[in-house]
Design an enzyme around this catalytic site. Structure first.
Site, PDB file in Angstrom:
ATOM      1  N   HIS A 127       0.718  -1.071  -0.066  1.00 61.02           N
ATOM      2  CA  HIS A 127       0.085   0.018  -0.160  1.00 61.02           C
ATOM      3  C   HIS A 127       0.739   1.134   0.022  1.00 61.02           C
ATOM      4  O   HIS A 127       0.264   2.487  -0.039  1.00 61.02           O
ATOM      5  CB  HIS A 127      -0.951  -0.031   1.345  1.00 61.02           C
ATOM      6  CG  HIS A 127      -2.096   0.954   1.233  1.00 61.02           C
ATOM      7  ND1 HIS A 127      -2.277   1.916   2.190  1.00 61.02           N
ATOM      8  CD2 HIS A 127      -2.952   1.106   0.173  1.00 61.02           C
ATOM      9  CE1 HIS A 127      -3.348   2.534   1.892  1.00 61.02           C
ATOM     10  NE2 HIS A 127      -3.841   1.952   0.920  1.00 61.02           N
ATOM     11  N   LYS A 163       3.200   4.521  -1.165  1.00 60.86           N
ATOM     12  CA  LYS A 163       3.396   5.433  -2.525  1.00 60.86           C
ATOM     13  C   LYS A 163       4.677   6.124  -2.082  1.00 60.86           C
ATOM     14  O   LYS A 163       4.808   6.836  -1.247  1.00 60.86           O
ATOM     15  CB  LYS A 163       2.236   6.441  -2.533  1.00 60.86           C
ATOM     16  CG  LYS A 163       0.959   5.618  -2.604  1.00 60.86           C
ATOM     17  CD  LYS A 163       0.137   5.415  -1.374  1.00 60.86           C
ATOM     18  CE  LYS A 163      -1.076   4.870  -1.505  1.00 60.86           C
ATOM     19  NZ  LYS A 163      -1.916   4.339  -0.466  1.00 60.86           N
ATOM     20  N   ASP A 173      16.982  10.850  -7.516  1.00 60.93           N
ATOM     21  CA  ASP A 173      18.422  11.075  -7.351  1.00 60.93           C
ATOM     22  C   ASP A 173      18.801  10.879  -6.010  1.00 60.93           C
ATOM     23  O   ASP A 173      19.887  11.549  -5.444  1.00 60.93           O
ATOM     24  CB  ASP A 173      18.701  12.504  -7.898  1.00 60.93           C
ATOM     25  CG  ASP A 173      18.779  12.405  -9.311  1.00 60.93           C
ATOM     26  OD1 ASP A 173      18.647  11.631 -10.132  1.00 60.93           O
ATOM     27  OD2 ASP A 173      18.648  13.581 -10.035  1.00 60.93           O
ATOM     28  N   HIS A 193      -9.532  11.344   1.977  1.00 59.60           N
ATOM     29  CA  HIS A 193      -8.527  10.162   1.775  1.00 59.60           C
ATOM     30  C   HIS A 193      -7.366  10.417   2.388  1.00 59.60           C
ATOM     31  O   HIS A 193      -6.170   9.525   2.526  1.00 59.60           O
ATOM     32  CB  HIS A 193      -8.207   9.959   0.273  1.00 59.60           C
ATOM     33  CG  HIS A 193      -7.797   8.583   0.269  1.00 59.60           C
ATOM     34  ND1 HIS A 193      -6.319   8.424  -0.348  1.00 59.60           N
ATOM     35  CD2 HIS A 193      -8.163   7.101   0.220  1.00 59.60           C
ATOM     36  CE1 HIS A 193      -5.880   7.154  -0.597  1.00 59.60           C
ATOM     37  NE2 HIS A 193      -6.955   6.495  -0.182  1.00 59.60           N
ATOM     38  N   LYS A 248      -4.338  10.792   5.441  1.00 64.18           N
ATOM     39  CA  LYS A 248      -4.250   9.708   6.632  1.00 64.18           C
ATOM     40  C   LYS A 248      -3.379  10.548   7.542  1.00 64.18           C
ATOM     41  O   LYS A 248      -2.060  10.473   7.234  1.00 64.18           O
ATOM     42  CB  LYS A 248      -3.281   8.399   6.031  1.00 64.18           C
ATOM     43  CG  LYS A 248      -4.242   7.531   5.191  1.00 64.18           C
ATOM     44  CD  LYS A 248      -3.731   7.745   3.631  1.00 64.18           C
ATOM     45  CE  LYS A 248      -4.182   6.708   2.626  1.00 64.18           C
ATOM     46  NZ  LYS A 248      -5.495   6.196   2.871  1.00 64.18           N
ATOM     47  N   ASP A 273      -1.015  17.878  19.685  1.00 59.34           N
ATOM     48  CA  ASP A 273      -0.583  18.867  20.402  1.00 59.34           C
ATOM     49  C   ASP A 273       0.040  19.811  19.465  1.00 59.34           C
ATOM     50  O   ASP A 273       0.846  20.811  19.691  1.00 59.34           O
ATOM     51  CB  ASP A 273       0.530  18.405  21.306  1.00 59.34           C
ATOM     52  CG  ASP A 273      -0.004  17.769  22.579  1.00 59.34           C
ATOM     53  OD1 ASP A 273      -1.312  17.677  22.668  1.00 59.34           O
ATOM     54  OD2 ASP A 273       0.692  17.294  23.435  1.00 59.34           O
TER      55      ASP A 273
END
Length: 514
Positions: A254, A256, A261, A432, A434, A439
């Site tokens: 899952h 991404k 470089d 979508h 996450k 704080d």
């Protein structure tokens, strides 16, 4: 002894399948010859699956899984033996998991020990974050790479800003491009990225691309072949040819990741596809968050990619130029730490760090997630924090992309609301992101949802941020998102219709399987 019993039950399961299949053939084709009359083929099939379901139940029982998971599987197998049989073959096998990932875990451990720095950063961290000492020590024990204070981070809000930055970064590449994605679409955005990668490969840039075989199952062969023909190494992660016989279908990549470089990187919630630019009619506006990194911490992101690459290809990329990220000068960047989670880990790394973040909170805990299926630990931590007077807010989408998970998530709302958690539903489009913010000076951004699949089954990667400017941008984005959301009030939610409660409770019962 326990493993021996598992093996015995597994052999008995195969034997039962063989005997039942033989009985089916005899009855179906030779009943007159062998003198059997009025025998129900469906009855024999029913016996077959009932016996198989019983043996599977024995295997699950001996695996000592979490009681809720064990009970759910036993209920499904008991009430629906045929459905439960196939569901277990597809999603429930835990028999080969340890062996499957043993080699990868060993390689990961060796590589992390080899490249993990030895900078004494503890004093600097604890000077300004004494109350988060538990989190720092936990991250170190769980195998997270060192915190970097020489890395620029920038929060990228939504697809337009994210892919503009990624496309420009790909065009700047001089030596190599490494990409790893769960979903890759063969659409306008996917084609634009493909064309850049082909051009860069022609210029002599080394391009490696990992894509999840299940998440990207709609990706056309021509897309892959065109990249491979141009010199791009495009490799599927855990290809599954016979899903029913292959438990790899349950362990998906899952992540991404983009590394350019070895000095620039991207990580976050956005896959590759036009829908992530808000071009899907059902979802409409797509609200998501990504993170740009430049400097020292990119080496950690690089290492995570290279370990996955080695696991899939057997190619060990050890040239020093791949792991020599340049530190960004200055002492005002704050800290960033990359953490990989997955079924190959000994510990539930990201879940444990989420728990530690929640436990360290003094003022506020703000969470944005599209899927909310917590285990008892996370659920209790959030309720205790809210009961203690901490400002706990949960932001979720108002429309489902996966109805089962959507309604299972809502089943947790009543007890959270009763504890004082404020829950909001994003109404402008589909949320979508996450994100976890504690704080206003500690945050996590990455690919892991607040659900058991991300905690237990998926390969995930998150960046943990300590007092960075990018956190302040996350805080402001969260406040802006609340302006586009409606708050769920307990007195109103408790009055929802009975059929909705039944649906939510049913999906919650199945949540250990989702």
């Amino acid at each position: 002894m326990k493993n021996t019993l598992k093996l015995i039950f597994f052999i008995l399961l195969l034997f039962a399948l063989f005997v039942s299949l033989r009985m089916f053939i005899d009855v179906a084709f030779y009943s007159d010859v062998i003198g059997i009359k009025d025998v129900s083929i469906l009855g024999i099939i029913s016996i077959l699956f009932t016996v198989s379901a019983f043996l599977i139940g024995c295997v699950i029982f001996l695996e000592n899984r979490h009681p809720s998971k064990t009970l759910t599987w036993l209920i499904v197998l008991g009430i629906f033996p045929v459905f439960g049989f196939f569901a277990y073959l597809l999603f429930g096998q835990n028999f080969r998991r340890k062996r499957m990932f043993q080699k990868k875990a060993l390689l990961d451990e060796q590589a992390f020990l080899q490249y993990k720095g030895h900078e004494d950063y503890e004093e600097r961290i604890l000077r300004n974050h004494k109350h988060q000492e538990l989190l720092f020590r936990l991250a170190d024990r769980l195998g997270a790479l060192n915190i970097s204070f020489q890395t620029e981070t920038r929060t990228l809000t939504n697809g337009d800003e994210t892919f503009r930055a990624i496309l420009n970064g790909l065009k700047r590449a001089k030596h190599h491009i490494h990409m790893e994605y769960y979903i890759v679409r063969d659409d306008k955005l996917g084609t634009e990225i493909k064309d850049i990668l082909i051009q860069k490969s022609k210029e002599g840039v080394v391009v490696r691309f990992l894509y999840d075989a299940v998440g990207s199952f709609k990706l056309s062969k021509s897309y892959i072949e065109e990249l491979n023909d141009a010199g791009v190494e495009m490799i599927p992660f855990f290809p599954v040819r016979f899903p029913i016989l292959n438990d790899k279908i349950n362990y998906r990549n899952h992540r991404k990741i983009v590394v350019i470089d070895g000095n620039e990187g991207f990580v976050g919630g956005l896959n590759i596809g036009d829908e992530y630019l808000g071009k899907n009619k059902y979802f409409g506006f797509w609200r998501d968050t990504h993170l740009y990194l430049r400097g020292e911490a990119v080496q950690s992101l690089q290492l995570i990619f290279l370990q996955d690459w080695f696991y899939m290809t057997g190619e060990a990329v050890l040239a020093p130029e791949y792991l020599q990220a340049k530190a960004v000068e200055g002492d005002h960047w704050g800290g960033v730490q990359l953490v990989a989670g997955g079924p190959d880990n000994k510990w539930e790394t990201i879940k444990h760090l989420y728990f530690a973040m929640i436990a360290s909170a003094r003022k506020s805990i703000w969470i944005a997630t599209p899927y909310f299926i917590p285990d008892d630990d996370i659920l209790s931590a959030l309720k205790v924090a809210a009961l203690a007077g901490i400002d706990v807010r949960l932001l979720m989408p108002s429309k489902p992309d996966k109805r089962t998970v959507f309604y299972a998530s809502r089943s947790y709302f009543p007890e959270l609301l009763d504890a004082g958690v404020k829950i909001y539903e994003y109404e402008k489009g589909f949320l979508h992101s996450k994100i976890v913010i504690v704080d206003s000076d500690l945050a996590s951004i990455g690919t892991a949802n607040m659900d058991m699949r991300s905690f237990h089954l998926n390969f995930e990667v998150n960046a943990f941020l300590y007092d960075t400017d990018s956190i302040r941008k996350l805080v402001q984005d969260f406040k802006d998102d609340l302006e586009e959301s409606s708050e769920i009030h307990g007195d109103h939610f408790h009055k929802r219709r009975l059929h909705r409660r039944i649906v939510e409770s049913t999906y919650r019962l199945l949540s250990p399987l989702l």
